[in-house]
Design an enzyme around this catalytic site. Structure first.
Site, PDB file in Angstrom:
ATOM      1  N   TRP A  84      -2.900   1.681  12.260  1.00 33.67           N
ATOM      2  CA  TRP A  84      -1.923   1.894  11.182  1.00 33.67           C
ATOM      3  C   TRP A  84      -2.041   3.315  10.630  1.00 33.67           C
ATOM      4  O   TRP A  84      -1.029   3.971  10.347  1.00 33.67           O
ATOM      5  CB  TRP A  84      -2.150   0.909  10.049  1.00 33.67           C
ATOM      6  N   ASP A 127       5.231  -5.183   2.177  1.00 36.16           N
ATOM      7  CA  ASP A 127       5.543  -5.283   3.603  1.00 36.16           C
ATOM      8  C   ASP A 127       7.019  -5.143   3.951  1.00 36.16           C
ATOM      9  O   ASP A 127       7.415  -5.418   5.078  1.00 36.16           O
ATOM     10  CB  ASP A 127       5.032  -6.608   4.153  1.00 36.16           C
ATOM     11  N   ARG A 158      -7.163  -2.356  14.094  1.00 39.78           N
ATOM     12  CA  ARG A 158      -5.744  -2.230  13.780  1.00 39.78           C
ATOM     13  C   ARG A 158      -5.522  -1.351  12.556  1.00 39.78           C
ATOM     14  O   ARG A 158      -4.495  -0.667  12.445  1.00 39.78           O
ATOM     15  CB  ARG A 158      -5.088  -3.602  13.608  1.00 39.78           C
ATOM     16  N   THR A 181     -13.043  -4.489   2.660  1.00 38.60           N
ATOM     17  CA  THR A 181     -12.222  -4.950   3.772  1.00 38.60           C
ATOM     18  C   THR A 181     -11.733  -6.350   3.486  1.00 38.60           C
ATOM     19  O   THR A 181     -12.333  -7.097   2.709  1.00 38.60           O
ATOM     20  CB  THR A 181     -12.989  -4.919   5.106  1.00 38.60           C
ATOM     21  N   ASP A 198      -2.602  -0.520   5.920  1.00 36.32           N
ATOM     22  CA  ASP A 198      -1.365  -0.996   6.541  1.00 36.32           C
ATOM     23  C   ASP A 198      -0.132  -0.450   5.823  1.00 36.32           C
ATOM     24  O   ASP A 198       0.935  -0.264   6.426  1.00 36.32           O
ATOM     25  CB  ASP A 198      -1.289  -2.527   6.506  1.00 36.32           C
TER      26      ASP A 198
END
Length: 396
Positions: free
Chosen positions: A250, A115, A246, A234, A174
């Site tokens: 992404w 991240d 979402r 998931t 993501d």
């Protein structure tokens, strides 16, 4: 002048007048939103602890929810502050942004998950773009180098999380968002190997993350050494086979961004097809704010996700820069509808309410019973980014 020509002339004048009025209204909306954000974030600033970052707001307890700087969202607050400062020149907003950058700077050597792009490029990337302070650039380059250490050659992808009980080599959709910092770094003094890592990750994700309809799985689990796909699952969506809203945002944003840096047609085509999946989906509401998962069978009696809409709007506005004709119009008009909806009473906070956040009704992780129907800091960030993009690209 014949009646036919007169009709054409009248239509043309009306069309131009409508378009000008539309631009005028959007200009006013964007100006008002940044002025509101300046006031609302001044209110938020009063409640944020010196050593934490704002994440959400618990209305039932009238309590600001905060996180440590190693939380994946730590860059969104300073990034939002910088975008507000850019539009308002408020010195107190700038001072708060600088103070928060100093707090999260140690993250530049963070390597425990993927991240770092969210944490350091949304924050220091905006700071450098606006100020051109060379110290910010060096922090970004260091952060990109740190993120690149999570690349696993055997699976040709960046490992999202370290080995967990249910996943051996998890890569989440993501992760596409964090490639932006790598691509930027490679063009601004960083090692070219960083670019190769980002491209490899994007290519591996195209190969394994998408279904025939261009919806995306949330998690693909790999054998880290061989790259064998062990499962497609998931973590935050309704089911392994569903399209978590979402996650689709992404994906759309990630491949549009990768086309910006590479001009690789495959990335543009991928983004265009993801956009079609989103915008043509029968469960997308008229106001263009998606439900938290496109495949939740209880729609419409399920939460929406304003954060997904904000990300989609920002991505669609960029995609509109790379498309033409009806396709461009579809992207821009959908993004515009999302921004208008998010600016309306249903999703938009009132001054000094909602804990100081701009938007309401986001959903973080419904299956985890986490952050359901609440404000979220990254919803604000991408909302502000989308407003800026509309102003820069479609009001000139």
């Amino acid at each position: 002048m014949t009646l036919h020509k007169l009709s054409i002339a009248v239509f043309t004048v009306l069309h131009i007048t409508f378009y000008a009025q539309s631009k005028k209204e959007m200009s006013a909306l964007i100006r008002n939103e940044f002025n509101f954000a300046e006031k609302q974030y001044r209110f938020l600033m009063k409640s944020v602890p010196k050593d934490k970052m704002p994440q959400s707001y618990n209305a039932s307890e009238n309590r600001l929810v905060t996180r440590d700087i190693s939380w994946w969202c730590s860059g969104f607050y300073p990034g939002s502050l910088w975008m507000i400062y850019e539009q308002t020149n408020d010195p107190e907003i700038k001072a708060e942004a600088e103070k928060r950058l100093a707090l999260i700077e140690p993250n530049k050597t963070f390597t425990r998950d993927h991240d770092l792009g969210f944490m350091m490029f949304c924050s220091f990337g905006n700071a450098y773009r606006i100020t051109k302070d060379p110290k910010y650039k060096e922090i970004i380059l260091t952060s990109a180098k740190s993120l690149s250490t999570r690349f696993r050659p055997g699976m040709q992808a960046i490992l999202s999380w370290d080995k967990m009980a249910d996943f051996k080599g998890p890569v989440i959709i993501d992760n596409m968002m964090n490639l932006e910092m790598l691509m930027w770094a490679s063009q601004n003094g960083g090692d070219q190997k960083i670019r190769e890592i980002a491209v490899a990750h994007a290519n591996t994700t195209i190969e394994n993350h998408f279904r025939p309809d261009y919806s995306s799985y949330h998690v693909v689990d790999y054998d880290v050494n061989t790259g064998e796909v062990l499962g497609k699952k998931t973590f935050q969506g309704y089911s392994d086979s569903s399209a978590w809203a979402r996650g689709q945002a992404w994906a759309l944003y990630g491949y549009t961004m990768m086309y910006r840096f590479t001009k690789d047609q495959e990335y543009l085509d991928q983004a265009r097809n993801i956009a079609k999946f989103i915008l043509n989906n029968p469960t997308l509401p008229e106001d263009k704010i998606p439900y938290w998962d496109f495949n939740d069978p209880k729609i419409p009696n399920v939460p929406k996700d304003a954060s997904a809409a904000a990300i989609m709007a920002s991505a669609l506005l960029e995609l509109g820069q790379y498309t033409n004709g009806d396709e461009k119009k579809t992207c821009v008009e959908a993004a515009k509808q999302m921004l208008v909806s998010l600016s309306g009473e249903k999703y938009h906070a009132k001054l000094n309410e909602n804990g100081g956040f701009l938007l309401m009704h986001s959903t973080g992780g419904l299956p985890l019973n986490s952050e359901i129907d609440v404000p979220l800091i990254y919803a604000d960030y991408y909302f502000l980014e989308a407003l800026k993009r509309y102003k820069d690209w479609y009001l000139q």
